[in-house]
Scaffold this motif. Structure first.
Motif, PDB file in Angstrom:
ATOM      1  N   TYR A 345      43.272  45.315  35.942  1.00 24.62           N
ATOM      2  CA  TYR A 345      42.704  46.520  36.899  1.00 24.62           C
ATOM      3  C   TYR A 345      41.898  45.940  38.282  1.00 24.62           C
ATOM      4  O   TYR A 345      41.731  46.577  39.242  1.00 24.62           O
ATOM      5  CB  TYR A 345      41.650  47.499  36.238  1.00 24.62           C
ATOM      6  CG  TYR A 345      42.324  48.354  35.459  1.00 24.62           C
ATOM      7  CD1 TYR A 345      43.300  49.579  36.126  1.00 24.62           C
ATOM      8  CD2 TYR A 345      42.716  48.528  33.894  1.00 24.62           C
ATOM      9  CE1 TYR A 345      43.928  50.485  35.200  1.00 24.62           C
ATOM     10  CE2 TYR A 345      43.475  49.590  33.396  1.00 24.62           C
ATOM     11  CZ  TYR A 345      43.932  50.321  34.213  1.00 24.62           C
ATOM     12  OH  TYR A 345      44.814  51.298  33.270  1.00 24.62           O
ATOM     13  N   LEU A 346      41.287  44.728  38.338  1.00 24.42           N
ATOM     14  CA  LEU A 346      40.727  44.094  39.367  1.00 24.42           C
ATOM     15  C   LEU A 346      41.757  43.769  40.380  1.00 24.42           C
ATOM     16  O   LEU A 346      41.625  44.388  41.686  1.00 24.42           O
ATOM     17  CB  LEU A 346      40.025  43.018  38.889  1.00 24.42           C
ATOM     18  CG  LEU A 346      39.361  42.213  40.079  1.00 24.42           C
ATOM     19  CD1 LEU A 346      38.426  42.828  40.766  1.00 24.42           C
ATOM     20  CD2 LEU A 346      38.685  40.781  39.720  1.00 24.42           C
ATOM     21  N   ALA A 349      42.806  47.395  42.023  1.00 28.03           N
ATOM     22  CA  ALA A 349      42.119  47.792  43.243  1.00 28.03           C
ATOM     23  C   ALA A 349      42.253  46.983  44.501  1.00 28.03           C
ATOM     24  O   ALA A 349      42.308  47.656  45.484  1.00 28.03           O
ATOM     25  CB  ALA A 349      40.725  47.521  42.701  1.00 28.03           C
ATOM     26  N   ALA A 438      40.771  52.829  44.812  1.00 25.60           N
ATOM     27  CA  ALA A 438      40.296  51.497  44.239  1.00 25.60           C
ATOM     28  C   ALA A 438      38.946  51.790  43.348  1.00 25.60           C
ATOM     29  O   ALA A 438      38.908  51.122  42.450  1.00 25.60           O
ATOM     30  CB  ALA A 438      40.112  50.434  45.331  1.00 25.60           C
ATOM     31  N   VAL A 439      38.390  52.878  43.738  1.00 25.20           N
ATOM     32  CA  VAL A 439      37.196  53.031  42.721  1.00 25.20           C
ATOM     33  C   VAL A 439      37.581  53.412  41.233  1.00 25.20           C
ATOM     34  O   VAL A 439      36.906  52.733  40.379  1.00 25.20           O
ATOM     35  CB  VAL A 439      36.402  54.099  43.211  1.00 25.20           C
ATOM     36  CG1 VAL A 439      35.159  54.717  42.637  1.00 25.20           C
ATOM     37  CG2 VAL A 439      35.860  53.935  44.956  1.00 25.20           C
ATOM     38  N   LEU A 442      38.277  49.992  39.436  1.00 25.70           N
ATOM     39  CA  LEU A 442      37.108  49.357  39.041  1.00 25.70           C
ATOM     40  C   LEU A 442      36.253  49.889  38.134  1.00 25.70           C
ATOM     41  O   LEU A 442      35.871  49.045  37.149  1.00 25.70           O
ATOM     42  CB  LEU A 442      36.211  49.109  40.460  1.00 25.70           C
ATOM     43  CG  LEU A 442      36.733  48.328  41.642  1.00 25.70           C
ATOM     44  CD1 LEU A 442      35.763  48.398  42.520  1.00 25.70           C
ATOM     45  CD2 LEU A 442      37.061  47.098  41.089  1.00 25.70           C
ATOM     46  N   MET A 445      38.291  48.752  34.783  1.00 24.60           N
ATOM     47  CA  MET A 445      37.920  47.302  34.848  1.00 24.60           C
ATOM     48  C   MET A 445      36.412  47.255  34.084  1.00 24.60           C
ATOM     49  O   MET A 445      36.403  46.482  33.065  1.00 24.60           O
ATOM     50  CB  MET A 445      37.771  46.577  35.982  1.00 24.60           C
ATOM     51  CG  MET A 445      37.566  45.210  35.840  1.00 24.60           C
ATOM     52  SD  MET A 445      37.057  44.460  37.648  1.00 24.60           S
ATOM     53  CE  MET A 445      35.239  45.054  37.534  1.00 24.60           C
ATOM     54  N   THR A 446      35.838  47.986  34.415  1.00 23.27           N
ATOM     55  CA  THR A 446      34.187  47.931  33.812  1.00 23.27           C
ATOM     56  C   THR A 446      34.293  48.336  32.332  1.00 23.27           C
ATOM     57  O   THR A 446      33.668  47.951  31.486  1.00 23.27           O
ATOM     58  CB  THR A 446      33.236  48.683  34.631  1.00 23.27           C
ATOM     59  OG1 THR A 446      33.034  48.412  35.968  1.00 23.27           O
ATOM     60  CG2 THR A 446      31.838  48.727  33.967  1.00 23.27           C
TER      61      THR A 446
END
Length: 474
Positions: A345-346, A349, A438-439, A442, A445-446
Motif C-alpha cells: 500500500y505504501l 500511494a 494516496a491518502v 496510507l 498501510m497504517t
C-alpha cells in the motif's frame, strides 16, 4: 488399512484429522478443478461488478443525462454487494458454502440479464442493487471454500490465485465492452454478464464440493466427509468412523464464545482488533478501486480519449491486480503477510501520485504503464486480504469474518463512487484527484502495521504432521 493423520495421542486409528490430511498432500487434480471453478466464479463476479463503469459513457451519450445523474446507478450495485456479503457470510456458516454460492450466482446472472432491458436510471439502479446482492454473496464464499480446501503451506498463494479472477474479470469487461458496445450497444455487456454464469451453473452444481472443515464442524455423516477427502487425497477412507477438524483457523476461545453467533465471535475478545483493522484496510482499498474504475473512463474522455481507448486504459488498472495478487500470495506464504501488504500500500500511494502527474506530460505509453503498476499494487493488495483473514478466524465463523470484511469494505466502494462524482463536479485536475487517493492508501498501510503488531508471525511452512499454519495473538 488404518488411517491416522494428525490425531491426538491415544486416538482410535479410525480417527482422521482432515486438515492434517490436506496439509500432508500436494494439491490434487481435483483441488485444481475446484480452484478453477472458484476462480471462474470470481471472474464472472468481477465482469458484472465493473460492467457499469465501462458502459457509463455510452449511457450518458444515449440517454442524454449528466454524468452526475449516473451516481445512483454506479453506487447501487455496491450497496447490494455490501448487504449481499454481510448476509451471505452468516448464511454460509449456517447452511454451507456451496448452497450459498449456487444461489448467489443464479441471482446475479438473472438480474444482470434484466439490466440489459432497463429504460431509465431509476430502473437500472434497482436492478443493479439486486445484481449486487448476488455478486456480494458469491465472492466471500468461493474464497472461503478454497481456503478450507487448500494446504496451509500454500494457502495464501492458492487463495490469491482464486481471487485474481475478480480483477481479471473486471479487466476483461473493459476490453469486451470496448469491442462490443460500438456494434451491439451497452445492453450487450449485461446480456453477456448474465448468460455466462447461467451456462456455468450446471458445472458448479455437479463438481463443486462442500467444505470438509464445514462438514466436520457441522457433524455431517462420515461418508459425506470421506467422499470429498478421497477425491482430494486419492486414499480409501471408507473405514474411517470419526473425522476431527484440526481447525485451519482457531478454536473458540471458550465455551461461552462457542455459543455466540459467528459475528459476535469476530467482534469480541482477541478477534476484535484484527477484525477492525481488516475492515479499515478493505474499506480504503475499495474506495480507491471503485472511484477509479467507476469514473476513470469519463475522466479519460474529458481529456480527449475516445470511449474505446478510455475503457481500455481503465481496464489496465484491475488487470495489473492479476500480477500483484499472485506475487503477493507467494510473498505472504514466505514472509509476514501483514507487513508484505503494508509495504504494497505504501508503493500504491507513490504510484497513484505518479499516475496523476504522468498524464500532463502527454506520454500515453508512460501513463498506461503507471496505471498498470498502480493497479498491480492497489488491486493486488486488496485481493490478498481474504488470504490474510482466513487463518485468523475459526471454521464456524470464517465465512462471516471474510464476508463482513468484504461487506463493510463495500461501503468504501460506495463512498469512492460518490466522492468521484463530487470531485469531477468540482472540476479538479486529474493529478489532484489521484494525489487525494494516496491518502486512503496510507491509512490502509497504517492499519496493516497495527495488525502486524497485534498478531504473532506465522510459521513459514507447516511441517507434515501439523494441522495448519498457526497465527498467535499477542
Amino acid at each position: 488399512m488404518q488411517v491416522h493423520a494428525g490425531a491426538a495421542a491415544g486416538a482410535s486409528p479410525t480417527t482422521l484429522n482432515v486438515q492434517a490430511l490436506i496439509d500432508q498432500n500436494r494439491m490434487s487434480p481435483y483441488q485444481y478443478v475446484v480452484l478453477f471453478l472458484c476462480f471462474t466464479i470470481l471472474a464472472l463476479d468481477g465482469f458484472d461488478t465493473a460492467a457499469i463503469g465501462y458502459v457509463a459513457p455510452a449511457l450518458v451519450a444515449k440517454w442524454g443525462v449528466a454524468r452526475s445523474a449516473l451516481a445512483p446507478v454506479l453506487s447501487a450495485a455496491l450497496f447490494g454487494l455490501a448487504f449481499g456479503a454481510m448476509a451471505a457470510g452468516p448464511s454460509a456458516d449456517r447452511f454451507g458454502r456451496k448452497p450459498v454460492i449456487m444461489v448467489s450466482t443464479l441471482c446475479f446472472a438473472v438480474f444482470s440479464l434484466a439490466t440489459a432491458y432497463a429504460d431509465s436510471i431509476q430502473t437500472m439502479a434497482v436492478l443493479r442493487f439486486l445484481t449486487g446482492l448476488g455478486l456480494g454473496a458469491a465472492m466471500p464464499n468461493a474464497v472461503t471454500l478454497m481456503a478450507e480446501l487448500a494446504p496451509a503451506r500454500h494457502r495464501s498463494f492458492i487463495v490469491n490465485a482464486v481471487y485474481v479472477g475478480f480483477p481479471l474479470g473486471a479487466a476483461a469487461g473493459g476490453f469486451v465492452a470496448a469491442g462490443i458496445i460500438p456494434h451491439y450497444g451497452w445492453e450487450s455487456v449485461f446480456l453477456l454478464g448474465g448468460i455466462l454464469p447461467l451456462v456455468f451453473l450446471p458445472v458448479m452444481a455437479r463438481v463443486l464440493p462442500e467444505s470438509v472443515a464445514y462438514m466436520v464442524a457441522r457433524q455431517y455423516p462420515a461418508s459425506a466427509v470421506a467422499g470429498v477427502l478421497e477425491r482430494i487425497s486419492g486414499k480409501d477412507l471408507r473405514h474411517v468412523t470419526t473425522f476431527v477438524p484440526g481447525d485451519g483457523g482457531k478454536a473458540p476461545a471458550s465455551k461461552a464464545a462457542a455459543g455466540k453467533s459467528a459475528l459476535a465471535q469476530n467482534l469480541s475478545g482477541r478477534y476484535l482488533l484484527p477484525t477492525l483493522m481488516l475492515w479499515t484496510v478493505y474499506f480504503m482499498g475499495l474506495l480507491i478501486f471503485y472511484l477509479l474504475t467507476s469514473w476513470m473512463p469519463l475522466m479519460m474522455k474529458d481529456v480527449g480519449f475516445s470511449i474505446e481507448k478510455a475503457a481500455m486504459l481503465t481496464a489496465l488498472f484491475p488487470l495489473g491486480g492479476g500480477v500483484g495478487t499472485l506475487v503477493g500470495g507467494w510473498l505472504m506464504d514466505r514472509l509476514n503477510p501483514s507487513r508484505v501488504l503494508a509495504f504494497t500500500y505504501l508503493l500504491a500511494a507513490v504510484l497513484l501520485v505518479a499516475v496523476g502527474q504522468s498524464l500532463s506530460g502527454g506520454n500515453v505509453v508512460a501513463f498506461a504503464i503507471l496505471v498498470f503498476a498502480a493497479g498491480t499494487m492497489v488491486t493486488g493488495a486488496q485481493a490478498s486480504l481474504p488470504a490474510l483473514a482466513a487463518p485468523l478466524y475459526p471454521t464456524q465463523a470464517r465465512a462471516t469474518g471474510i464476508a463482513w470484511m468484504l461487506g463493510v469494505g463495500r461501503f468504501g466502494g460506495i463512498l469512492g463512487s460518490i466522492v468521484g462524482g463530487v470531485l469531477l463536479g468540482m472540476q479538479l485536475p486529474f493529478s489532484v484527484i489521484l494525489a487525494i487517493l494516496a491518502v486512503p492508501a496510507l491509512v490502509a498501510m497504517t492499519a496493516l502495521i497495527v495488525l502486524a503488531a497485534r498478531i504473532g508471525p506465522a510459521s513459514a511452512i507447516t511441517a507434515p504432521n501439523t494441522s495448519s499454519r498457526s497465527i498467535e495473538f499477542q
